[in-house]
Write a protein that holds these residues in place. Structure first.
Motif, PDB file in Angstrom:
ATOM      1  N   GLU A 254       0.830  -1.208   0.000  1.00 39.43           N
ATOM      2  CA  GLU A 254       0.000   0.000   0.000  1.00 39.43           C
ATOM      3  C   GLU A 254       0.861   1.254   0.000  1.00 39.43           C
ATOM      4  N   ARG A 255       1.915   1.271   0.818  1.00 40.01           N
ATOM      5  CA  ARG A 255       2.799   2.438   0.845  1.00 40.01           C
ATOM      6  C   ARG A 255       3.489   2.611  -0.502  1.00 40.01           C
ATOM      7  N   GLY A 256       3.867   1.518  -1.142  1.00 39.64           N
ATOM      8  CA  GLY A 256       4.493   1.593  -2.463  1.00 39.64           C
ATOM      9  C   GLY A 256       3.549   2.161  -3.504  1.00 39.64           C
ATOM     10  N   LYS A 257       2.293   1.732  -3.452  1.00 43.14           N
ATOM     11  CA  LYS A 257       1.302   2.252  -4.397  1.00 43.14           C
ATOM     12  C   LYS A 257       1.086   3.745  -4.200  1.00 43.14           C
ATOM     13  N   VAL A 258       1.022   4.174  -2.942  1.00 43.17           N
ATOM     14  CA  VAL A 258       0.841   5.596  -2.649  1.00 43.17           C
ATOM     15  C   VAL A 258       2.050   6.392  -3.141  1.00 43.17           C
ATOM     16  N   ALA A 259       3.251   5.880  -2.895  1.00 47.49           N
ATOM     17  CA  ALA A 259       4.463   6.580  -3.333  1.00 47.49           C
ATOM     18  C   ALA A 259       4.515   6.665  -4.858  1.00 47.49           C
ATOM     19  N   LEU A 260       4.133   5.595  -5.538  1.00 46.74           N
ATOM     20  CA  LEU A 260       4.124   5.596  -7.000  1.00 46.74           C
ATOM     21  C   LEU A 260       3.116   6.613  -7.529  1.00 46.74           C
ATOM     22  N   HIS A 261       1.937   6.620  -6.952  1.00 49.95           N
ATOM     23  CA  HIS A 261       0.896   7.556  -7.377  1.00 49.95           C
ATOM     24  C   HIS A 261       1.348   9.005  -7.149  1.00 49.95           C
ATOM     25  N   THR A 262       1.945   9.268  -5.999  1.00 49.30           N
ATOM     26  CA  THR A 262       2.426  10.613  -5.680  1.00 49.30           C
ATOM     27  C   THR A 262       3.522  11.042  -6.655  1.00 49.30           C
ATOM     28  N   SER A 263       4.425  10.118  -6.962  1.00 46.06           N
ATOM     29  CA  SER A 263       5.503  10.418  -7.917  1.00 46.06           C
ATOM     30  C   SER A 263       4.943  10.723  -9.298  1.00 46.06           C
ATOM     31  N   GLU A 264       3.987   9.919  -9.728  1.00 45.22           N
ATOM     32  CA  GLU A 264       3.378  10.139 -11.043  1.00 45.22           C
ATOM     33  C   GLU A 264       2.687  11.502 -11.106  1.00 45.22           C
ATOM     34  N   GLU A 265       1.991  11.867 -10.039  1.00 49.98           N
ATOM     35  CA  GLU A 265       1.335  13.173  -9.997  1.00 49.98           C
ATOM     36  C   GLU A 265       2.354  14.303 -10.075  1.00 49.98           C
TER      37      GLU A 265
ATOM     38  N   VAL B 267       5.351  14.266 -11.399  1.00 51.23           N
ATOM     39  CA  VAL B 267       5.936  14.339 -12.741  1.00 51.23           C
ATOM     40  C   VAL B 267       4.959  14.997 -13.711  1.00 51.23           C
ATOM     41  N   ARG B 268       3.678  14.682 -13.589  1.00 55.85           N
ATOM     42  CA  ARG B 268       2.685  15.294 -14.468  1.00 55.85           C
ATOM     43  C   ARG B 268       2.555  16.801 -14.221  1.00 55.85           C
ATOM     44  N   GLU B 269       2.635  17.205 -12.960  1.00 55.33           N
ATOM     45  CA  GLU B 269       2.476  18.611 -12.617  1.00 55.33           C
ATOM     46  C   GLU B 269       3.748  19.428 -12.853  1.00 55.33           C
ATOM     47  N   HIS B 270       4.911  18.791 -12.772  1.00 55.60           N
ATOM     48  CA  HIS B 270       6.194  19.491 -12.899  1.00 55.60           C
ATOM     49  C   HIS B 270       7.125  18.722 -13.845  1.00 55.60           C
ATOM     50  N   PRO B 271       6.797  18.659 -15.134  1.00 54.36           N
ATOM     51  CA  PRO B 271       7.608  17.841 -16.050  1.00 54.36           C
ATOM     52  C   PRO B 271       9.042  18.348 -16.219  1.00 54.36           C
ATOM     53  N   LEU B 272       9.243  19.651 -16.293  1.00 53.59           N
ATOM     54  CA  LEU B 272      10.594  20.172 -16.489  1.00 53.59           C
ATOM     55  C   LEU B 272      11.469  19.956 -15.251  1.00 53.59           C
ATOM     56  N   GLN B 273      10.895  20.170 -14.086  1.00 51.31           N
ATOM     57  CA  GLN B 273      11.639  19.920 -12.853  1.00 51.31           C
ATOM     58  C   GLN B 273      11.991  18.442 -12.730  1.00 51.31           C
ATOM     59  N   SER B 274      11.064  17.570 -13.099  1.00 52.06           N
ATOM     60  CA  SER B 274      11.316  16.126 -13.041  1.00 52.06           C
ATOM     61  C   SER B 274      12.435  15.737 -13.992  1.00 52.06           C
ATOM     62  N   LEU B 275      12.420  16.330 -15.189  1.00 51.89           N
ATOM     63  CA  LEU B 275      13.466  16.057 -16.165  1.00 51.89           C
ATOM     64  C   LEU B 275      14.820  16.528 -15.632  1.00 51.89           C
ATOM     65  N   ALA B 276      14.845  17.709 -15.028  1.00 56.30           N
ATOM     66  CA  ALA B 276      16.096  18.233 -14.475  1.00 56.30           C
ATOM     67  C   ALA B 276      16.606  17.362 -13.328  1.00 56.30           C
ATOM     68  N   ILE B 277      15.711  16.903 -12.485  1.00 59.29           N
ATOM     69  CA  ILE B 277      16.106  16.019 -11.372  1.00 59.29           C
ATOM     70  C   ILE B 277      16.666  14.710 -11.923  1.00 59.29           C
ATOM     71  N   GLY B 278      15.985  14.137 -12.901  1.00 57.80           N
ATOM     72  CA  GLY B 278      16.464  12.896 -13.515  1.00 57.80           C
ATOM     73  C   GLY B 278      17.829  13.068 -14.161  1.00 57.80           C
ATOM     74  N   ALA B 279      18.024  14.191 -14.856  1.00 48.05           N
ATOM     75  CA  ALA B 279      19.312  14.452 -15.495  1.00 48.05           C
ATOM     76  C   ALA B 279      20.404  14.631 -14.440  1.00 48.05           C
ATOM     77  N   GLY B 280      20.077  15.320 -13.363  1.00 49.35           N
ATOM     78  CA  GLY B 280      21.055  15.517 -12.287  1.00 49.35           C
ATOM     79  C   GLY B 280      21.457  14.204 -11.632  1.00 49.35           C
ATOM     80  N   VAL B 281      20.485  13.369 -11.359  1.00 51.35           N
ATOM     81  CA  VAL B 281      20.776  12.067 -10.757  1.00 51.35           C
ATOM     82  C   VAL B 281      21.603  11.225 -11.717  1.00 51.35           C
ATOM     83  N   GLY B 282      21.255  11.246 -12.987  1.00 51.78           N
ATOM     84  CA  GLY B 282      22.023  10.505 -13.983  1.00 51.78           C
ATOM     85  C   GLY B 282      23.456  11.000 -14.078  1.00 51.78           C
ATOM     86  N   PHE B 283      23.625  12.311 -14.026  1.00 52.17           N
ATOM     87  CA  PHE B 283      24.961  12.900 -14.071  1.00 52.17           C
ATOM     88  C   PHE B 283      25.793  12.444 -12.870  1.00 52.17           C
ATOM     89  N   LEU B 284      25.186  12.506 -11.664  1.00 53.50           N
ATOM     90  CA  LEU B 284      25.905  12.080 -10.458  1.00 53.50           C
ATOM     91  C   LEU B 284      26.260  10.601 -10.500  1.00 53.50           C
TER      92      LEU B 284
END
Length: 102
Positions: free
Chosen positions: A64-75, A77-94
């Motif tokens: 249940e906690r995993g489902k909630v975390a997944l749903h929250t993450s998806e929301e 990303v949908r609300e902040h696509p550019l920030q999500s992309l920047a975070i993903g790029a930063g993590v990938g860079f590190l």
């Protein structure tokens, strides 16, 4: 959150009891016969069933906690696509830096 911690504590206590009962059975297996052996086997079986129930309820809580975390993450990303992309790029860079240092 205390409820989830209690479930983990309960699970840990059940497994400790199961291990303790099993160790006792192994130590006394030569000496025990008849009713005493049956009683100890019954205690171990009871401990095992309690541990299984606790494990099952903990598993459900984690799912249940995993489902909630997944749903929250998806929301997010949908609300902040550019920030999500920047975070993903930063993590990938590190991660790339860490891998290249080896």
């Amino acid at each position: 959150m205390a409820k989830k911690d209690t479930g983990s504590d309960q699970l840990l206590n059940e497994f400790k009891a199961l291990v303790s009962d099993t160790e006792e059975l192994l130590q006394h297996s030569v000496e025990l016969t008849g009713d005493k052996a049956e009683e100890l086997r019954g205690q171990i079986n009871s401990s095992l069933q309690r541990a299984r129930k606790a494990l099952s309820s903990t598993e459900q809580a984690l799912l249940e906690r995993g489902k909630v975390a997944l749903h929250t993450s998806e929301e997010y990303v949908r609300e902040h696509p550019l920030q999500s992309l920047a975070i993903g790029a930063g993590v990938g860079f590190l991660l790339g830096l860490l891998v290249s240092r080896r």
